[in-house]
Write a protein that holds these residues in place. Structure first.
Motif, mmCIF file in Angstrom:
data_model
loop_
_atom_site.group_PDB
_atom_site.id
_atom_site.type_symbol
_atom_site.label_atom_id
_atom_site.label_comp_id
_atom_site.label_asym_id
_atom_site.label_seq_id
_atom_site.Cartn_x
_atom_site.Cartn_y
_atom_site.Cartn_z
ATOM 1 N N ARG A 85 -0.424 14.629 0.061
ATOM 2 C CA ARG A 85 -1.342 13.758 0.790
ATOM 3 C C ARG A 85 -1.027 12.287 0.524
ATOM 4 O O ARG A 85 -1.089 11.457 1.434
ATOM 5 C CB ARG A 85 -2.776 14.088 0.375
ATOM 6 C CG ARG A 85 -3.837 13.433 1.246
ATOM 7 C CD ARG A 85 -5.202 13.944 0.875
ATOM 8 N NE ARG A 85 -5.309 15.375 1.104
ATOM 9 C CZ ARG A 85 -6.143 16.172 0.449
ATOM 10 N NH1 ARG A 85 -6.896 15.673 -0.503
ATOM 11 N NH2 ARG A 85 -6.194 17.453 0.728
ATOM 12 N N ALA A 86 -0.676 11.954 -0.715
ATOM 13 C CA ALA A 86 -0.309 10.571 -1.030
ATOM 14 C C ALA A 86 0.954 10.157 -0.277
ATOM 15 O O ALA A 86 1.064 9.023 0.205
ATOM 16 C CB ALA A 86 -0.103 10.412 -2.541
ATOM 17 N N LYS A 87 1.900 11.084 -0.154
ATOM 18 C CA LYS A 87 3.107 10.781 0.624
ATOM 19 C C LYS A 87 2.767 10.584 2.103
ATOM 20 O O LYS A 87 3.397 9.769 2.784
ATOM 21 C CB LYS A 87 4.130 11.904 0.444
ATOM 22 C CG LYS A 87 4.725 11.974 -0.959
ATOM 23 C CD LYS A 87 5.692 13.138 -1.082
ATOM 24 C CE LYS A 87 6.251 13.221 -2.507
ATOM 25 N NZ LYS A 87 7.168 14.380 -2.670
ATOM 26 N N TYR A 88 1.776 11.318 2.583
ATOM 27 C CA TYR A 88 1.343 11.139 3.968
ATOM 28 C C TYR A 88 0.735 9.746 4.163
ATOM 29 O O TYR A 88 1.038 9.056 5.146
ATOM 30 C CB TYR A 88 0.324 12.222 4.317
ATOM 31 C CG TYR A 88 -0.371 12.005 5.636
ATOM 32 C CD1 TYR A 88 0.305 12.183 6.843
ATOM 33 C CD2 TYR A 88 -1.707 11.606 5.678
ATOM 34 C CE1 TYR A 88 -0.332 11.973 8.062
ATOM 35 C CE2 TYR A 88 -2.354 11.399 6.891
ATOM 36 C CZ TYR A 88 -1.660 11.580 8.068
ATOM 37 O OH TYR A 88 -2.288 11.368 9.270
ATOM 38 N N TYR A 89 -0.104 9.327 3.210
ATOM 39 C CA TYR A 89 -0.675 7.981 3.304
ATOM 40 C C TYR A 89 0.428 6.925 3.235
ATOM 41 O O TYR A 89 0.376 5.910 3.946
ATOM 42 C CB TYR A 89 -1.684 7.759 2.188
ATOM 43 C CG TYR A 89 -2.919 8.618 2.290
ATOM 44 C CD1 TYR A 89 -3.437 8.991 3.523
ATOM 45 C CD2 TYR A 89 -3.579 9.071 1.148
ATOM 46 C CE1 TYR A 89 -4.570 9.781 3.625
ATOM 47 C CE2 TYR A 89 -4.715 9.853 1.239
ATOM 48 C CZ TYR A 89 -5.202 10.209 2.474
ATOM 49 O OH TYR A 89 -6.323 10.999 2.570
ATOM 50 N N SER B 296 0.829 -1.206 0.000
ATOM 51 C CA SER B 296 0.000 0.000 0.000
ATOM 52 C C SER B 296 0.865 1.258 0.000
ATOM 53 O O SER B 296 0.555 2.242 -0.685
ATOM 54 C CB SER B 296 -0.926 0.003 1.218
ATOM 55 O OG SER B 296 -1.788 -1.114 1.194
ATOM 56 N N ALA B 297 1.963 1.250 0.767
ATOM 57 C CA ALA B 297 2.870 2.401 0.785
ATOM 58 C C ALA B 297 3.499 2.608 -0.587
ATOM 59 O O ALA B 297 3.606 3.755 -1.069
ATOM 60 C CB ALA B 297 3.954 2.189 1.835
ATOM 61 N N GLU C 265 0.948 4.248 -2.908
ATOM 62 C CA GLU C 265 0.789 5.682 -2.670
ATOM 63 C C GLU C 265 1.965 6.468 -3.238
ATOM 64 O O GLU C 265 1.805 7.598 -3.719
ATOM 65 C CB GLU C 265 0.649 5.959 -1.177
ATOM 66 C CG GLU C 265 -0.634 5.413 -0.556
ATOM 67 C CD GLU C 265 -1.886 6.036 -1.153
ATOM 68 O OE1 GLU C 265 -1.803 7.180 -1.643
ATOM 69 O OE2 GLU C 265 -2.942 5.386 -1.129
ATOM 70 N N GLN D 124 2.021 6.654 6.536
ATOM 71 C CA GLN D 124 1.174 5.916 7.480
ATOM 72 C C GLN D 124 1.289 4.405 7.257
ATOM 73 O O GLN D 124 1.371 3.624 8.220
ATOM 74 C CB GLN D 124 -0.283 6.351 7.325
ATOM 75 C CG GLN D 124 -0.608 7.687 7.974
ATOM 76 C CD GLN D 124 -2.099 7.947 7.996
ATOM 77 O OE1 GLN D 124 -2.810 7.639 7.050
ATOM 78 N NE2 GLN D 124 -2.585 8.519 9.079
ATOM 79 N N TYR D 125 1.274 4.003 5.997
ATOM 80 C CA TYR D 125 1.404 2.571 5.703
ATOM 81 C C TYR D 125 2.772 2.039 6.125
ATOM 82 O O TYR D 125 2.883 0.902 6.600
ATOM 83 C CB TYR D 125 1.173 2.315 4.218
ATOM 84 C CG TYR D 125 -0.279 2.320 3.812
ATOM 85 C CD1 TYR D 125 -1.176 1.425 4.389
ATOM 86 C CD2 TYR D 125 -0.768 3.214 2.863
ATOM 87 C CE1 TYR D 125 -2.518 1.416 4.028
ATOM 88 C CE2 TYR D 125 -2.098 3.217 2.496
ATOM 89 C CZ TYR D 125 -2.972 2.316 3.082
ATOM 90 O OH TYR D 125 -4.292 2.320 2.732
ATOM 91 N N VAL E 268 5.660 10.215 9.591
ATOM 92 C CA VAL E 268 4.231 10.508 9.450
ATOM 93 C C VAL E 268 3.945 11.950 9.865
ATOM 94 O O VAL E 268 3.205 12.678 9.181
ATOM 95 C CB VAL E 268 3.399 9.530 10.297
ATOM 96 C CG1 VAL E 268 1.943 9.996 10.391
ATOM 97 C CG2 VAL E 268 3.445 8.140 9.690
ATOM 98 N N ASP F 99 2.558 14.908 7.442
ATOM 99 C CA ASP F 99 1.366 15.684 7.774
ATOM 100 C C ASP F 99 1.646 17.175 7.668
ATOM 101 O O ASP F 99 0.852 17.949 7.108
ATOM 102 C CB ASP F 99 0.918 15.308 9.182
ATOM 103 C CG ASP F 99 -0.387 15.995 9.557
ATOM 104 O OD1 ASP F 99 -1.178 16.302 8.649
ATOM 105 O OD2 ASP F 99 -0.608 16.247 10.743
#
Length: 415
Positions: free
Chosen positions: A250-254, A105-106, A109, A257-258, A311, A315
């Motif tokens: 935002r994609a880098k933030y997701y 998933s990471a 993203e 998170q992954y 993370v 953000d």
């Protein structure tokens, strides 16, 4: 090869024809932006980053290959029936499912962020070309007006010289006329210098050597198009949420998170299964083994803490990207409103100066004033046109800034 680039390149022209659906090539803003995307390496760099991110996704999805181990031993005391012992082993890694899913998933993203970076690159190139192109347009107009002013200053000097020789003008008036003529000549030189610099800037913006654009005939019709400011608030809100730079952050933030989830899930071990085969002293056998790491001395806390920090940084980068977009929009709106007010004032000044010039021509035809008064009125009108050109150039730059800030065309010309 870099110095040999030119607008007559057949492959470049074929590319432009395809992009413009076979219409005749015009060297306007849109085609110049396409030239920049074709010649400059920035888009190819963004493409390379995208393909590298896709390769990372492929790697994250891959199932680990098994490892083959072969152990052999020779017994020096027992030769019957065979002193050799052979034992091949195949090792299979059984990954933690949740950690693998988080890693994939990471990587996905990161692919999204790299694809959005391509769109951002296109807009950056578009804005760079627009600034250089509008600068060249203004420089050409300025040179024309400077030449006109120099011609009027020379005519005024000649008329003053004739009056001085006839005893109708003082030496001071002649000196002032000569000084004004020299200043006008210097303004022409400055305008020519500025024109050469803007040509060089445009060449750099489209990825061409400076000499490649000397004889190119440009189409400046874009700068005479009107623009519409409709639903500006909704466009501003849309840009704050959907500009490629914001979506990429935002994609880098997701992705961060992954990756944090991945590091947390790595606390739980992955297993290695080791089925094998042995042949010793003529006897065959089968073996099975397994191993896993035990989180006794550490629970992957270092990588988890690092992932937490990443993370938080991701953000903040989302907020920073939105702040940057908002400041761009605010600056462009302020610049546009001020330039529109200045342009309206300059247009009134030009209209008044033209009326005064027309009145001076009528008075001159009627014999009420001399040539100096008429030339002076023409000088005032040209000076007003220079002010209007400056205001017009500011207005065009402000429109370009607002288009870049919103990532939305206001004149119908889009990248």
């Amino acid at each position: 090869m870099i110095q040999a680039r030119s607008f007559t390149n057949k492959r470049l022209n074929r590319f432009l024809e395809i992009m413009d659906k076979g219409r005749p090539i015009r060297w306007d803003q849109q085609n110049l932006a396409l030239v920049a995307l074709y010649e400059r390496p920035t888009l190819r760099i963004a493409d390379s980053n995208y393909f590298a991110a896709r390769a990372g996704l492929i790697t994250a999805r891959e199932i680990p290959n098994p490892k083959l181990s072969l152990n052999a031993a020779y017994n020096t005391t027992d030769f019957i029936p065979n002193p050799w012992s052979i034992g091949p082993t195949i090792t299979f890694l059984i990954r933690n499912f949740f950690a693998t899913h988080a890693r994939v998933s990471a990587a996905h993203e990161k692919v999204v962020a790299a694809r959005l970076a391509i769109l951002s690159t296109v807009w950056v190139e578009w804005d760079t070309v627009y600034r250089a192109y509008s600068g060249l347009w203004a420089a050409l107009q300025l040179r024309t007006l400077a030449n006109h002013q120099a011609l009027l200053a020379q005519e005024i000097y000649q008329a003053t010289l004739e009056r001085y020789r006839a005893g109708a003008a003082s030496a001071t008036a002649l000196n002032l006329a000569e000084l004004a003529m020299q200043k006008a000549a210097f303004a022409v030189s400055t305008a020519v210098l500025h024109l050469r610099l803007t040509r060089t800037s445009l060449a750099s913006a489209v990825g061409m050597p400076a000499r490649a654009i000397i004889h190119v005939k440009f189409d400046f019709s874009t700068f005479y198009r009107s623009f519409r400011l409709t639903n500006l608030d909704s466009a501003e809100h849309y840009a704050l949420a959907h500009r490629p730079s914001v979506l990429a952050a935002r994609a880098k933030y997701y992705a961060a998170q992954y990756l944090l989830k991945y590091e947390i899930d790595r606390v739980f071990p992955s297993f290695k299964m080791k089925p094998g085969y042995t042949y010793s002293q003529g006897v065959t056998g089968y073996a099975f083994g397994a191993n896993a790491h035990l989180p006794l001395f550490n629970q992957n806390q270092g990588p988890i803490a690092l992932a937490h920090a990443q993370v938080e940084r991701a953000d903040l980068e989302v907020i920073h990207s939105q702040d940057h977009v908002l400041s761009q929009i605010d600056h462009a709106k302020t610049y546009l409103n001020a330039s529109l007010a200045t342009l309206r004032s300059a247009r009134r000044e030009v209209s008044f100066a033209r009326d005064q010039e027309a009145a001076a021509e009528q008075a001159y035809d009627a014999g009420l004033i001399g040539a100096l008064r008429l030339l002076g009125a023409e000088q005032v009108a040209v000076a007003a046109e220079k002010n209007q050109l400056t205001a017009r150039a500011d207005e065009r730059r402000a429109v370009g800034d607002l288009e870049d800030a919103l990532h939305k065309s206001l004149t119908g010309v889009t990248p």
